[in-house]
Write a protein that holds these residues in place. Structure first.
Motif, PDB file in Angstrom:
ATOM      1  N   MET A  67     -24.717  26.750  27.600  1.00  0.00           N
ATOM      2  CA  MET A  67     -24.469  26.418  26.194  1.00  0.00           C
ATOM      3  C   MET A  67     -25.490  25.401  25.719  1.00  0.00           C
ATOM      4  SD  MET A  67     -21.068  24.511  24.794  1.00  0.00           S
ATOM      5  CE  MET A  67     -21.205  23.412  23.408  1.00  0.00           C
ATOM      6  N   ARG A  68     -26.006  25.579  24.521  1.00  0.00           N
ATOM      7  CA  ARG A  68     -26.933  24.616  23.951  1.00  0.00           C
ATOM      8  C   ARG A  68     -26.200  23.327  23.647  1.00  0.00           C
ATOM      9  NH1 ARG A  68     -28.388  22.913  18.960  1.00  0.00           N
ATOM     10  NH2 ARG A  68     -26.825  24.273  17.998  1.00  0.00           N
ATOM     11  N   ARG A  69     -26.706  22.211  24.196  1.00  0.00           N
ATOM     12  CA  ARG A  69     -26.069  20.914  23.980  1.00  0.00           C
ATOM     13  C   ARG A  69     -26.437  20.349  22.616  1.00  0.00           C
ATOM     14  NH1 ARG A  69     -22.012  20.475  27.612  1.00  0.00           N
ATOM     15  NH2 ARG A  69     -22.738  21.035  29.691  1.00  0.00           N
ATOM     16  N   LEU A  70     -25.460  19.721  21.965  1.00  0.00           N
ATOM     17  CA  LEU A  70     -25.741  19.053  20.707  1.00  0.00           C
ATOM     18  C   LEU A  70     -26.449  17.741  20.971  1.00  0.00           C
ATOM     19  CD1 LEU A  70     -22.376  19.439  18.799  1.00  0.00           C
ATOM     20  CD2 LEU A  70     -24.488  20.630  18.332  1.00  0.00           C
ATOM     21  N   LYS A  71     -27.459  17.428  20.177  1.00  0.00           N
ATOM     22  CA  LYS A  71     -28.032  16.099  20.235  1.00  0.00           C
ATOM     23  C   LYS A  71     -27.011  15.102  19.717  1.00  0.00           C
ATOM     24  CE  LYS A  71     -32.733  17.818  19.547  1.00  0.00           C
ATOM     25  NZ  LYS A  71     -33.925  17.777  18.682  1.00  0.00           N
ATOM     26  N   ARG A  72     -27.154  13.855  20.149  1.00  0.00           N
ATOM     27  CA  ARG A  72     -26.129  12.856  19.846  1.00  0.00           C
ATOM     28  C   ARG A  72     -25.833  12.756  18.358  1.00  0.00           C
ATOM     29  NH1 ARG A  72     -26.111   7.293  23.000  1.00  0.00           N
ATOM     30  NH2 ARG A  72     -25.691   8.852  24.569  1.00  0.00           N
ATOM     31  N   LYS A  73     -26.837  12.838  17.509  1.00  0.00           N
ATOM     32  CA  LYS A  73     -26.621  12.650  16.075  1.00  0.00           C
ATOM     33  C   LYS A  73     -26.528  13.984  15.324  1.00  0.00           C
ATOM     34  CE  LYS A  73     -28.690   8.047  15.840  1.00  0.00           C
ATOM     35  NZ  LYS A  73     -29.689   7.189  15.183  1.00  0.00           N
ATOM     36  N   GLU A  74     -26.587  15.087  16.054  1.00  0.00           N
ATOM     37  CA  GLU A  74     -26.475  16.384  15.396  1.00  0.00           C
ATOM     38  C   GLU A  74     -25.017  16.676  15.096  1.00  0.00           C
ATOM     39  OE1 GLU A  74     -27.540  21.079  16.267  1.00  0.00           O
ATOM     40  OE2 GLU A  74     -28.162  19.516  17.665  1.00  0.00           O
ATOM     41  N   LEU A  75     -24.719  17.112  13.899  1.00  0.00           N
ATOM     42  CA  LEU A  75     -23.342  17.354  13.496  1.00  0.00           C
ATOM     43  C   LEU A  75     -23.108  18.841  13.295  1.00  0.00           C
ATOM     44  CD1 LEU A  75     -22.890  14.506  10.857  1.00  0.00           C
ATOM     45  CD2 LEU A  75     -22.223  14.473  13.269  1.00  0.00           C
ATOM     46  N   VAL A  76     -21.886  19.264  13.576  1.00  0.00           N
ATOM     47  CA  VAL A  76     -21.476  20.631  13.297  1.00  0.00           C
ATOM     48  C   VAL A  76     -20.641  20.576  12.032  1.00  0.00           C
ATOM     49  CG1 VAL A  76     -20.260  22.647  14.165  1.00  0.00           C
ATOM     50  CG2 VAL A  76     -21.456  21.136  15.759  1.00  0.00           C
ATOM     51  N   SER A  77     -21.069  21.293  11.008  1.00  0.00           N
ATOM     52  CA  SER A  77     -20.389  21.203   9.722  1.00  0.00           C
ATOM     53  C   SER A  77     -18.974  21.738   9.806  1.00  0.00           C
ATOM     54  CB  SER A  77     -21.176  21.970   8.658  1.00  0.00           C
ATOM     55  OG  SER A  77     -21.298  23.329   9.026  1.00  0.00           O
ATOM     56  N   ALA A  78     -18.122  21.205   8.957  1.00  0.00           N
ATOM     57  CA  ALA A  78     -16.719  21.615   8.942  1.00  0.00           C
ATOM     58  C   ALA A  78     -16.596  23.083   8.558  1.00  0.00           C
ATOM     59  CB  ALA A  78     -15.937  20.743   7.956  1.00  0.00           C
ATOM     60  N   SER A  79     -15.621  23.747   9.154  1.00  0.00           N
ATOM     61  CA  SER A  79     -15.383  25.157   8.854  1.00  0.00           C
ATOM     62  C   SER A  79     -14.773  25.299   7.464  1.00  0.00           C
ATOM     63  CB  SER A  79     -14.440  25.772   9.892  1.00  0.00           C
ATOM     64  OG  SER A  79     -14.999  25.698  11.176  1.00  0.00           O
ATOM     65  N   ARG A  80     -15.268  26.250   6.729  1.00  0.00           N
ATOM     66  CA  ARG A  80     -14.655  26.568   5.453  1.00  0.00           C
ATOM     67  C   ARG A  80     -13.454  27.482   5.686  1.00  0.00           C
ATOM     68  NH1 ARG A  80     -19.850  28.838   2.427  1.00  0.00           N
ATOM     69  NH2 ARG A  80     -20.084  29.732   4.516  1.00  0.00           N
ATOM     70  N   PRO A  81     -12.516  27.518   4.734  1.00  0.00           N
ATOM     71  CA  PRO A  81     -11.364  28.414   4.900  1.00  0.00           C
ATOM     72  C   PRO A  81     -11.802  29.845   5.181  1.00  0.00           C
ATOM     73  CG  PRO A  81     -11.000  26.920   3.072  1.00  0.00           C
ATOM     74  CD  PRO A  81     -12.425  26.706   3.513  1.00  0.00           C
ATOM     75  N   ILE A  82     -11.153  30.463   6.147  1.00  0.00           N
ATOM     76  CA  ILE A  82     -11.516  31.806   6.597  1.00  0.00           C
ATOM     77  C   ILE A  82     -10.362  32.760   6.329  1.00  0.00           C
ATOM     78  CG2 ILE A  82     -12.004  33.212   8.650  1.00  0.00           C
ATOM     79  CD1 ILE A  82     -13.451  30.810   9.823  1.00  0.00           C
ATOM     80  N   THR A  83     -10.681  33.931   5.853  1.00  0.00           N
ATOM     81  CA  THR A  83      -9.674  34.974   5.707  1.00  0.00           C
ATOM     82  C   THR A  83      -9.599  35.749   7.018  1.00  0.00           C
ATOM     83  OG1 THR A  83     -10.097  35.192   3.332  1.00  0.00           O
ATOM     84  CG2 THR A  83      -8.980  37.030   4.431  1.00  0.00           C
ATOM     85  N   VAL A  84      -8.477  35.637   7.699  1.00  0.00           N
ATOM     86  CA  VAL A  84      -8.310  36.280   9.002  1.00  0.00           C
ATOM     87  C   VAL A  84      -7.837  37.716   8.786  1.00  0.00           C
ATOM     88  CG1 VAL A  84      -7.094  36.186  11.214  1.00  0.00           C
ATOM     89  CG2 VAL A  84      -7.736  34.062  10.038  1.00  0.00           C
ATOM     90  N   PRO A  85      -8.453  38.683   9.479  1.00  0.00           N
ATOM     91  CA  PRO A  85      -7.972  40.065   9.386  1.00  0.00           C
ATOM     92  C   PRO A  85      -6.497  40.159   9.752  1.00  0.00           C
ATOM     93  CG  PRO A  85     -10.081  39.966  10.518  1.00  0.00           C
ATOM     94  CD  PRO A  85      -9.625  38.549  10.354  1.00  0.00           C
ATOM     95  N   ASN A  86      -5.894  41.272   9.400  1.00  0.00           N
ATOM     96  CA  ASN A  86      -4.451  41.438   9.587  1.00  0.00           C
ATOM     97  C   ASN A  86      -4.096  41.614  11.059  1.00  0.00           C
ATOM     98  OD1 ASN A  86      -1.746  41.796   8.929  1.00  0.00           O
ATOM     99  ND2 ASN A  86      -1.976  44.011   8.787  1.00  0.00           N
ATOM    100  N   TYR A  87      -3.457  40.597  11.639  1.00  0.00           N
ATOM    101  CA  TYR A  87      -2.898  40.648  12.994  1.00  0.00           C
ATOM    102  C   TYR A  87      -1.409  40.317  12.900  1.00  0.00           C
ATOM    103  CZ  TYR A  87      -7.635  40.431  15.030  1.00  0.00           C
ATOM    104  OH  TYR A  87      -8.946  40.674  15.381  1.00  0.00           O
TER     105      TYR A  87
END
Length: 393
Positions: free
Chosen positions: A1-21
């Motif tokens: 897995m690619r490691r995140l640099k210390r100051k690199e941020l992963v942006s917050a997930s936007r609301p997702i429409t989940v398929p019908n389960y």
């Protein structure tokens, strides 16, 4: 897995429409202090608008499950944070402040020093709201029972659960909850399932009663230990439940089956835990894939039968077993850091907890960045798995 640099941020997930389960399941493995990673994963699901309707857990995963299912939707993340902040807080009387280690002339990673201090504190003093050491220790006890068979008293955990979990809400049926524990008398893994009984604090405590640290927990006249002694994941419970339903599963593991050859005894101890407690998720999914192929073959065979034969009760029973369902498993695994050792599962320091939490949040955000991972499997497949760590190896 690619490691995140210390100051690199992963942006917050936007609301997702989940398929019908029919089912959106959250499956949580055991792993002690590493369980804060699961809390981070849940926060990421929550911010994306994904609401599991089935939460299954073993050991620390069972405790996280109780908090999630026993809290109002709007308070789940805050309750999880309150739980982890409570059980990872250092007692006021602890003589060594973890922050003081920054001034020590050690060449080792200071994060290792912090974690070792936290692990030592847990062993010597226990953890607020979780467990406290017995005095005298069990090998000096004059009495039988819990005092002679465990090093720690887990009564503080009951108080914490009863403070943070609304058991009426948990048992309301809005979210199905099941947690695994081992019946000491017969040695079998059993599941306490809110679809079958009312769950109480002791059911969750039983799931995390790992001997000889913690005492057995009595539930309705039987005694139980940690479910991880037999199976450290309830994934098979979710996938094999009847009636079968279209299911999206977020499987959150705290131990990786993959690892390097140990180079000293400390690494041996760490690798032993990883192998012992890794969930064998891929073995379970491979078995389920074989079952899916068998069902498809049965369906094709039934379609070739004359119409009159299809009405035979025995053929109809087989047709029910072969009924088509789809399963999508999104698999996340906590990736150990280089500075973490064999005590990582009882390093209950606040710094370590927050790092684990952030790792879980980053991983699920990265996973959900491609919403196609949640798509229903093609009918000819029936089951798919997505492993964000393997995809980025």
């Amino acid at each position: 897995m690619r490691r995140l640099k210390r100051k690199e941020l992963v942006s917050a997930s936007r609301p997702i429409t989940v398929p019908n389960y029919d089912v959106i399941a959250l499956v949580l493995q055991g792993g002690g202090a590493l369980g804060a990673y699961q809390a981070g994963v849940y926060e990421g699901l929550h911010e994306a608008g994904i609401r599991p309707n089935w939460v299954a857990g073993i050991s620390i995963g069972a405790l996280n499950a109780a908090i999630i299912a026993g809290s109002p939707e709007s308070q789940r993340v805050d309750r999880l944070r309150a739980f982890w902040e409570t059980i990872c807080a250092a007692p006021v009387e602890w003589p060594v402040n973890e922050g003081l280690t920054e001034g020590l002339p050690f060449t080792m990673d200071l994060r290792s020093v912090h974690n070792i201090a936290a692990a030592t504190r847990a062993l010597v003093m226990g953890q607020n709201g979780f467990f406290k050491p017995r005095f005298p220790p069990p090998f000096l006890s004059l009495f039988s029972g819990d005092a002679a068979t465990s090093f720690y008293d887990t009564s503080p955990l009951r108080d914490t659960l009863e403070r943070l979990v609304d058991f009426d809400r948990l048992n309301s049926g809005d979210v199905r909850v099941c947690v695994g524990a081992v019946n000491i008398r017969c040695g079998n893994l059993v599941y306490f399932d809110s679809a079958q009984r009312r769950l109480r604090a002791e059911h969750f405590m039983a799931s995390g009663a790992l001997p000889p640290g913690f005492p057995a927990v009595e539930v309705d006249g039987e005694y139980y230990w940690d479910g991880g002694m037999v199976s450290n994941t309830p994934l098979s419970r979710v996938l094999s439940s009847e009636p079968r339903r279209d299911t999206l599963t977020f499987q959150v593991d705290l131990w990786s089956a993959k690892g390097r050859l140990p180079y000293d005894l400390m690494e041996v101890a760490s690798r032993q835990k990883e192998i012992q407690y890794s969930s064998r998720t891929r073995a379970i999914t491979n078995h389920m894939l074989q079952m899916q192929k068998m069902r498809q073959a049965l369906q094709q065979l039934i379609e070739k039968l004359p119409k009159a034969a299809r009405n035979d009760p025995d053929v109809q029973a087989i047709a029910d077993l072969a009924g088509h369902r789809v399963y999508n498993i999104v698999h996340l695994i906590y990736q150990s850091k280089a500075f973490e050792g064999h005590s990582k599962d009882y390093e209950f320091g606040l710094d370590a907890m927050r790092a684990h939490w952030q790792s879980g949040l980053d991983d699920i955000r990265r996973t959900l960045a491609d919403s196609r991972r949640l798509d229903r499997p093609a009918p000819e497949l029936g089951m798919v798995t997505h492993d964000i760590h393997r995809e980025h190896d």
